[in-house]
Design a protein around this motif. Sequence first.
Motif, PDB file in Angstrom:
ATOM      1  N   ARG A   5       0.865  -1.191   0.000  1.00 55.73           N
ATOM      2  CA  ARG A   5       0.000   0.000   0.000  1.00 55.73           C
ATOM      3  C   ARG A   5       0.895   1.232   0.000  1.00 55.73           C
ATOM      4  O   ARG A   5       1.798   1.340   0.834  1.00 55.73           O
ATOM      5  N   ILE A   6       0.635   2.149  -0.912  1.00 60.35           N
ATOM      6  CA  ILE A   6       1.368   3.410  -0.944  1.00 60.35           C
ATOM      7  C   ILE A   6       0.389   4.521  -0.658  1.00 60.35           C
ATOM      8  O   ILE A   6      -0.690   4.584  -1.253  1.00 60.35           O
ATOM      9  N   SER A  16       7.534   7.676  13.260  1.00 61.37           N
ATOM     10  CA  SER A  16       7.863   6.391  12.637  1.00 61.37           C
ATOM     11  C   SER A  16       8.760   6.590  11.426  1.00 61.37           C
ATOM     12  O   SER A  16       9.691   5.811  11.204  1.00 61.37           O
ATOM     13  N   VAL A  17       8.495   7.606  10.640  1.00 60.35           N
ATOM     14  CA  VAL A  17       9.297   7.887   9.454  1.00 60.35           C
ATOM     15  C   VAL A  17      10.730   8.238   9.861  1.00 60.35           C
ATOM     16  O   VAL A  17      11.695   7.712   9.296  1.00 60.35           O
ATOM     17  N   LEU A  18      10.876   9.102  10.840  1.00 63.48           N
ATOM     18  CA  LEU A  18      12.221   9.479  11.284  1.00 63.48           C
ATOM     19  C   LEU A  18      12.997   8.279  11.815  1.00 63.48           C
ATOM     20  O   LEU A  18      14.185   8.112  11.513  1.00 63.48           O
ATOM     21  N   ALA A  19      12.344   7.423  12.569  1.00 66.58           N
ATOM     22  CA  ALA A  19      13.000   6.206  13.066  1.00 66.58           C
ATOM     23  C   ALA A  19      13.346   5.283  11.900  1.00 66.58           C
ATOM     24  O   ALA A  19      14.429   4.682  11.873  1.00 66.58           O
ATOM     25  N   GLY A  54       1.442  -5.043   5.191  1.00 68.80           N
ATOM     26  CA  GLY A  54       0.930  -5.612   6.434  1.00 68.80           C
ATOM     27  C   GLY A  54       0.967  -4.625   7.586  1.00 68.80           C
ATOM     28  O   GLY A  54       1.208  -5.007   8.727  1.00 68.80           O
ATOM     29  N   GLY A  55       0.773  -3.350   7.297  1.00 68.50           N
ATOM     30  CA  GLY A  55       0.791  -2.327   8.325  1.00 68.50           C
ATOM     31  C   GLY A  55       2.183  -1.873   8.745  1.00 68.50           C
ATOM     32  O   GLY A  55       2.325  -0.967   9.550  1.00 68.50           O
ATOM     33  N   GLU A  56       3.224  -2.475   8.174  1.00 71.99           N
ATOM     34  CA  GLU A  56       4.616  -2.127   8.508  1.00 71.99           C
ATOM     35  C   GLU A  56       5.161  -1.158   7.469  1.00 71.99           C
ATOM     36  O   GLU A  56       4.985  -1.352   6.264  1.00 71.99           O
ATOM     37  N   LEU A  57       5.816  -0.096   7.933  1.00 70.90           N
ATOM     38  CA  LEU A  57       6.470   0.850   7.038  1.00 70.90           C
ATOM     39  C   LEU A  57       7.685   0.161   6.413  1.00 70.90           C
ATOM     40  O   LEU A  57       8.583  -0.290   7.124  1.00 70.90           O
TER      41      LEU A  57
END
Length: 141
Positions: A5-6, A16-19, A54-57
């Motif tokens: 999913r994009i 979350s993005v920074l990590a 699956g919900g994971e970045l």
Amino acid sequence: MTDLRIRAAVPADLDSVLAFWKTAAEGTSISDDRAGVERLVARDPGALLLAERGGELVGTVIAGFDGWRCHLYRLAVHPERRRQGIASALLAAAEERFVRLGGRRADAMVLVRNETAHHAWRAAGYGPEEHWRRWVKPLTD
């Protein structure tokens, strides 16, 4: 890869993005902090694209358009998820965004030392323009 999913990032995604970038991105930028990414999402809500499985970045790209040029930054895929088409899907979504906005050509910031990235960018149809050099000046300390 139908489970990929994009979507555009929202403010709740930023930590979350920074990590994620600490694990998946090569190099750092002066803007790699909460305030910098908040400004990006506030100014151009569709620019920061996230790939989730699956919900994971699992990947990111910044597809910024200033009305004149299309710029790509922070194409990053989780090291354990590389070579699965995630970067290609992110770039396709970024390029579709640029076309919708009237963009004519995309450019990418790619570290000279990141040879792995050079192969990925070439495979996506991008190439270096050796007659250009990026000039920078920090505006803050």
